[in-house]
Design an enzyme around this catalytic site. Structure first.
Site, PDB file in Angstrom:
ATOM      1  N   ASP A  85     -55.247   7.051  57.473  1.00  0.00           N
ATOM      2  CA  ASP A  85     -55.312   5.835  56.916  1.00  0.00           C
ATOM      3  C   ASP A  85     -53.827   6.063  55.794  1.00  0.00           C
ATOM      4  O   ASP A  85     -53.305   7.209  55.741  1.00  0.00           O
ATOM      5  CB  ASP A  85     -56.454   5.132  56.084  1.00  0.00           C
ATOM      6  CG  ASP A  85     -56.369   3.889  55.625  1.00  0.00           C
ATOM      7  OD1 ASP A  85     -57.286   3.267  55.288  1.00  0.00           O
ATOM      8  OD2 ASP A  85     -55.293   3.201  55.370  1.00  0.00           O
TER       9      ASP A  85
HETATM   10  C1  GLC Z   1     -54.454   0.413  53.803  1.00  0.00           C
HETATM   11  C2  GLC Z   1     -55.909   0.217  54.432  1.00  0.00           C
HETATM   12  C3  GLC Z   1     -55.972   0.112  55.903  1.00  0.00           C
HETATM   13  C4  GLC Z   1     -54.599  -0.569  56.439  1.00  0.00           C
HETATM   14  C5  GLC Z   1     -53.401   0.478  55.943  1.00  0.00           C
HETATM   15  C6  GLC Z   1     -52.065   0.105  56.451  1.00  0.00           C
HETATM   16  O1  GLC Z   1     -54.629   1.110  52.679  1.00  0.00           O
HETATM   17  O2  GLC Z   1     -56.965   1.072  54.134  1.00  0.00           O
HETATM   18  O3  GLC Z   1     -57.058  -0.697  56.432  1.00  0.00           O
HETATM   19  O4  GLC Z   1     -54.336  -0.527  57.867  1.00  0.00           O
HETATM   20  O5  GLC Z   1     -53.634   0.978  54.902  1.00  0.00           O
HETATM   21  O6  GLC Z   1     -51.850  -1.014  55.625  1.00  0.00           O
END
Ligand code: GLC
Length: 749
Positions: free
Chosen positions: A281
């Site tokens: 993430d």
């Molecule tokens: C965010 C979220 C995730 C998302 C990623 C990219 O912090 O936790 O769900 O896909 O970053 O934006």
């Protein structure tokens, strides 16, 4: 005797789970291409593929990184001209010409915005969820996006958590069916179709169980609960052929998912046979430092890549430290090679080597009429009717003037809900707009917001709103949450209506006119008081672009509500966590407990009976999982099983009569629950094992057939083995998780 209907949702899930695509079959030609390319790559080029950057808009600067072979993927670039420019640099100006993976959070729509996933789950309709994902993929791929970070399938049993909005609620089976359908929608029939985008079930795993409902908080999920509740939706997604997975921010029992080899290797790879790509993430790798799981960025790179991460989102430790770690022998060459194989395999499967470019003039698919129609259908099916006293709804012919009131009546931005980066509020059709345009010839519409936005605490407008509303035959008040109040990092310790919305509703009640309250929110809210003040309540989890027309047709009777709650509604926050599939405990409440103000003064210590409940709230929720009313009523009768004894190889066949005993053609979501009464570990008092949407005309009666293979009753038992244990079982067929009569059967060894 009407036609027998078989439970389509059961068959859909069975198809997905037992005979679905699963991981793509090994394509020898494709694998040979992977190996050939891998053999030409330097260590630095391999590691560059494992690096994902977020577009910072400057093509020249990003091109420098791409030419250096330092970038495998870019997220958050949605300009097709820039996407093509970046792909051209990758294909023509980097040494090996490897295309980029272009990614975006397309969570519930790209331009055409669908109800938030929690709302889509309320439809209990995997087909509409799949259709929405398919349309999202068509629109997103038209600008060059070929990878979405969706579906989010975290089981959530704490509505204080803002991200409950993004998932499919509290139930493992419902989330498994809806999540698998979304994967199929995003990925289409074949990943290499230009409108297919790689799905990314997230957040792997257990993120929704954060302590206190706080985002990013630690979780403490024992392996058995992980396997029985939190992992199955991700396994169903794998069997549906999900191409990628994303690690979650939480540390579970002390281990951050981004550094957790047990889930990323033992389960995802070894048990499920997943051969796609695992991405972290946003900065979840480097956040293992504040977690206290890594001392520095070098250790971050070491722990995440050795745990099974293939691609690092934005924190750059792979590029900085993996070359050295590999040369030091702390990261094996085969670890790097396997990660790069997973990345190259996905790029080949998407057809990016053949053509990574996009037609820069494909605007016609964005907000296409058919897309908007599907979004409206989804919004209609996602609406849940919680109350309808004296059948005030649908609005009758004698209604000549309606007052539209409240901060959510004309809130084009907030109606879309959380995780909307690309949908534009200018395209939102609000309830006020829709009622005026679609029903302005039937009724006079008078509008007074009363409050400017959901958190507005300025009560000056309330009196004027009440005075205006008093002139109408019926009051339609639109309340709830602005979009910013749910979603990532947006947790609430209190779930009552924010601002002066409750005061507004009280003032409207005092007019004495019939009061319909329509809620738009990203989560369950503790609205017991407002429900009591309202004659009818229609609940919408942020319904998206077409929420207005959907709600208008529901209020005026062109559509009939069919939604069911995908999550339990607590009476008050103190009841949380509260969910239907709970264990019984040794002292379950008897339902006759004495509550707070009925307790005699100086009551004896044990006089209240030592049971598991709250003196001030009892034990029942405001509304249970699976609950939702219709404009008609349904009767369930004559539930019978094909046998009262089954072996593990059998299929339980259920038949029952469903009758539409009201005045409207309507759809009922029939739900099938089963309880394993005695097992080697305690089991939930009931679990959803099937559902189906059945449409009946007024007065129509049908015999419905549903079936559940006995193998679906398997669970991870005291020996941590997934088995069906012989014994006594209970089965319910009903319109929600608290209703229905129990039917017993046995599983024999
Ligand atoms: C965010 C979220 C995730 C998302 C990623 C990219 O912090 O936790 O769900 O896909 O970053 O934006």
């Amino acid at each position: 005797m009407k036609i027998l209907k078989v439970c389509s949702a059961c068959l859909l899930l069975l198809a997905l789970v037992f005979c679905s695509k699963g991981p793509e079959p090994k394509d020898k030609v494709l694998e040979a291409k992977v190996e050939r390319l891998l053999s030409q790559m330097t260590l630095e080029e391999k590691i560059g593929q494992m690096n994902q950057i977020s577009s910072f808009g400057n093509i020249e600067d990003m091109s420098v990184l791409i030419k250096r072979g330092e970038v495998g993927s870019i997220l958050n670039e949605v300009d097709p001209v820039k996407v093509n420019a970046l792909q051209r640099v990758a294909m023509e100006e980097s040494r090996l010409g490897i295309p980029l993976l272009i990614a975006r959070d397309v969570i519930h729509g790209f331009k055409t915005i669908f109800p938030i996933p929690l709302g889509q789950a309320a439809s209990f309709n995997p087909e509409i969820a799949e259709a929405g994902a398919r349309i999202s993929a068509i629109e997103a791929s038209s600008v060059g996006i070929r990878w979405t970070f969706a579906p989010m399938i975290d089981i959530a049993r704490d509505p204080r958590w803002g991200r409950i909005a993004e998932g499919c609620g509290e139930d493992t089976y419902l989330t498994s069916v809806m999540g698998a359908a979304m994967v199929k929608g995003y990925q289409g029939d074949s990943l290499n179709h230009p409108t297919s985008i790689a799905a990314c079930p997230k957040h792997f795993v257990g993120y929704g169980a954060g302590e206190g409902g706080r985002d990013y908080a630690s979780t403490f999920i024992p392996e058995r609960l992980l396997r029985n509740v939190y992992l199955p939706p991700f396994e169903a997604a794998a069997r549906a052929g999900a191409a990628t997975y994303m690690t979650s921010f939480n540390d579970n029992d002390g281990v951050p998912s981004t550094g957790n080899a047990f889930i990323l290797k033992n389960i995802l790879r070894d048990e499920w046979g997943f051969d796609g790509l695992v991405v972290t993430d946003w900065a979840s790798a480097v956040e293992m430092i504040p977690h206290g799981f890594a001392a520095n960025e070098k250790e971050v790179a070491l722990k995440s890549v050795n745990a099974g991460v293939d691609m690092e989102m934005v924190s750059y430790t792979f590029v900085k430290y993996l070359p050295g770690l590999t040369k030091e022998g702390k990261v094996k060459q085969h670890t790097i090679d396997n990660a790069v194989r997973n990345i190259l395999r996905l790029k080949l499967r998407l057809g990016l080597f053949d053509n990574p470019f996009v037609d820069e003039n494909q605007g016609s698919v964005l907000y296409a009429e058919s897309h908007l129609e599907t979004a409206k259908k989804a919004a209609v099916e996602s609406a849940v009717l919680l109350k309808n006293e004296n059948e005030i709804l649908p609005l009758k012919e004698n209604i000549k003037t309606v007052a539209v009131v409240g901060p959510m009546a004309d809130a084009p931005h907030d109606q879309l809900g959380t995780w909307v980066f690309d949908g534009e509020k200018a395209h939102t059709q609000t309830p006020l707009k829709a009622i005026r345009e679609m029903y302005g010839d039937k009724v006079q519409v008078i509008y007074e917001p009363g409050l400017k936005y959901s958190r507005d605490r300025n009560t000056e407008g309330i009196a004027r709103a009440a005075t205006t509303a008093a002139r109408a035959d019926v009051i339609l008040t639109f309340v709830g949450e602005e979009a910013i109040l749910s979603g990532e990092a947006h947790c609430l310790a209190d779930l009552k209506l924010v601002g002066a919305q409750s005061e507004l509703i009280a003032a409207l009640r005092n007019t004495g006119k019939p009061l319909v309250t329509i809620v738009m929110a990203g989560r369950p809210l503790t609205i017991r008081k407002e429900v009591e003040l309202s004659d009818a309540v229609l609940y919408n989890f942020h319904p998206g672009t077409m929420g207005g027309p959907a709600i208008a047709d529901l209020l005026f009777g062109k559509e009939v509500p069919s939604g069911k709650l995908p999550v339990t509604f607590p009476k008050m926050v103190g009841q949380i966590p509260i969910y239907y599939a709970h264990n019984n405990t040794g002292r379950p409440p008897l339902g006759n407990e004495t509550l707070l103000y009925d307790i005699p003064v100086e009551a004896g210590q044990t006089s209240l009976g030592n049971r598991s409940f709250y003196l001030d709230a009892g034990v029942d929720p405001l509304y249970p999982f699976g609950y939702g009313l219709s404009y008609t009523t349904f009767a369930y009768n004559n539930i019978r099983l094909s046998s009262n004894e089954y072996t593990e190889q059998d299929t339980i066949k259920i038949a029952f009569d469903l009758e539409n005993t009201g005045k409207y053609t309507a759809t009922e979501v029939v739900q099938l629950y089963i309880q394993d009464k005695v097992a080697s570990v305690t089991r939930p008092v009931k679990e959803l094992k099937g559902f189906e949407r059945i449409t009946l005309k007024a007065g129509e009666k049908q015999t419905i057939a549903m079936e559940v293979p006995v193998s679906e009753l398997a669970f991870w038992n005291i020996d941590m083995v997934k088995v069906v244990e012989p014994g006594d079982f209970g089965l319910w067929i009903a319109g929600d998780s608290q209703s229905g009569n129990e039917v017993l059967f046995k599983v024999v060894g």
